[in-house]
Design an enzyme around this catalytic site. Sequence first.
Site, PDB file in Angstrom:
ATOM      1  N   THR A 212      -2.374  -6.602  -1.171  1.00 52.12           N
ATOM      2  CA  THR A 212      -2.044  -6.039  -2.477  1.00 52.12           C
ATOM      3  C   THR A 212      -0.717  -6.596  -2.996  1.00 52.12           C
ATOM      4  O   THR A 212       0.112  -7.016  -2.208  1.00 52.12           O
ATOM      5  CB  THR A 212      -1.925  -4.517  -2.278  1.00 52.12           C
ATOM      6  N   ARG A 240     -15.481   2.770  -3.087  1.00 44.97           N
ATOM      7  CA  ARG A 240     -14.233   3.179  -2.418  1.00 44.97           C
ATOM      8  C   ARG A 240     -13.013   2.808  -3.257  1.00 44.97           C
ATOM      9  O   ARG A 240     -12.909   1.715  -3.791  1.00 44.97           O
ATOM     10  CB  ARG A 240     -14.160   2.506  -1.049  1.00 44.97           C
ATOM     11  N   VAL A 241     -12.081   3.742  -3.366  1.00 45.62           N
ATOM     12  CA  VAL A 241     -10.819   3.488  -4.054  1.00 45.62           C
ATOM     13  C   VAL A 241      -9.688   3.816  -3.089  1.00 45.62           C
ATOM     14  O   VAL A 241      -9.726   4.851  -2.420  1.00 45.62           O
ATOM     15  CB  VAL A 241     -10.701   4.347  -5.337  1.00 45.62           C
ATOM     16  N   GLY A 242      -8.694   2.933  -3.014  1.00 43.44           N
ATOM     17  CA  GLY A 242      -7.566   3.153  -2.100  1.00 43.44           C
ATOM     18  C   GLY A 242      -6.395   3.829  -2.785  1.00 43.44           C
ATOM     19  O   GLY A 242      -6.557   4.516  -3.798  1.00 43.44           O
ATOM     20  N   GLY A 264      -1.018  -1.270   2.225  1.00 43.71           N
ATOM     21  CA  GLY A 264      -1.424  -0.911   3.576  1.00 43.71           C
ATOM     22  C   GLY A 264      -2.782  -0.245   3.558  1.00 43.71           C
ATOM     23  O   GLY A 264      -3.512  -0.336   2.556  1.00 43.71           O
ATOM     24  N   HIS A 265      -3.093   0.432   4.644  1.00 45.44           N
ATOM     25  CA  HIS A 265      -4.399   1.067   4.782  1.00 45.44           C
ATOM     26  C   HIS A 265      -4.464   2.292   3.873  1.00 45.44           C
ATOM     27  O   HIS A 265      -3.982   3.373   4.208  1.00 45.44           O
ATOM     28  CB  HIS A 265      -4.609   1.442   6.250  1.00 45.44           C
ATOM     29  N   GLY A 266      -5.089   2.121   2.713  1.00 51.05           N
ATOM     30  CA  GLY A 266      -5.030   3.099   1.634  1.00 51.05           C
ATOM     31  C   GLY A 266      -5.397   4.524   1.988  1.00 51.05           C
ATOM     32  O   GLY A 266      -4.792   5.466   1.472  1.00 51.05           O
TER      33      GLY A 266
END
Length: 345
Positions: A212, A240-242, A264-266
Amino acid sequence: MKYVVITFLVLVTTTFTIAQNQSADMSRITLVIHGGAGTITRKSMTPEKEKAYKDKLNEALQVGYAVLKKGGSSLDAVEATIRIMEDSPLFNAGKGAVFTNAGKNELDASIMDGKTLKAGAIAGVTTIKNPISTARMVMEKSEHVLMTGKGAEQFAKEKGAEIVDPSYFYTEQRYQQLQKIKQEEKTQLDHSEDKGSLDEEQSIFEGKKFGTVGAVALDQFGNLAAATSTGGMTNKRYGRVGDSPIIGAGTYADNQTCAVSATGHGEYFIRAVVAYDVAALMAYKGLSVKEAADEVVMKKLVKMGGEGGIIALDKNGNIAMPFNSEGMYRGYIKADGTSEVLIYK
Ligand code: ASP
């Protein structure tokens, strides 16, 4: 005589407006950026690749800095900066976005104005060339904060945003990353006792998990702004949305505390309400931006298992760029033009 009076009135009004709008102070302008965190190791880099990333990060910094230097707002600076990175295939945002499980590129972005606490965001779009600019349109030209999918695309079109064919976002490298992950998943299912091999395989590709882009800026009037743009995570499913388009998770800005953009890992960043948590620690506990950022990224997220990092900037120009992953593309530029671009720990 008439002109003298008019000139005098204009001068008085301008001075009054500036005074009312906080005083201008060029010495505080600052811009901080990230180009994603994740499994970025020296081993996985070639000198050419490293140079390409550093050059692009420097270009993005220079573009945003030029905006601030000529008196532009922090909002203009973060938008211009993010657009450079969205247009580059090196980063997981705009051109170069990762692929979903269904083989598509679905983009998310958000922006926030620290002066007014206004914010705009879009999620799950497939035809908007520069998602960050549409996020800003949502903030400035609609009554809403977050628009998704087809609706967001219709809005973008109506407001004159640049629309492209979804194939514009295709890059061979990202497509191969999806194939590799899918192949690994299959192997995992076939040999489910073979735990861990997916992670090892993932680390072969730099920036595979994340990537990102984000920017935070402070302008001459002391206004903070934050912006984030992403393609999300490779192999993501079912709309999917982070965290990136979620105000308070991936992006936050408040002149009273700080501006934050995360990568990072949303899923973890949403549950930890990362960006707002940093601002809240400053507001309620009186922590410095560095203390607050470290508390959230190096303690809270680590405890939860959430990998990634943030960039944060306070109203006095203090910077924090903590990450708990192997690396994070990041950099800053200060008022006097001194800048630094970094990748590894
Ligand atoms: N935070 C983003 C997401 O979960 C991914 C990234 O930072 O690269 O969608």
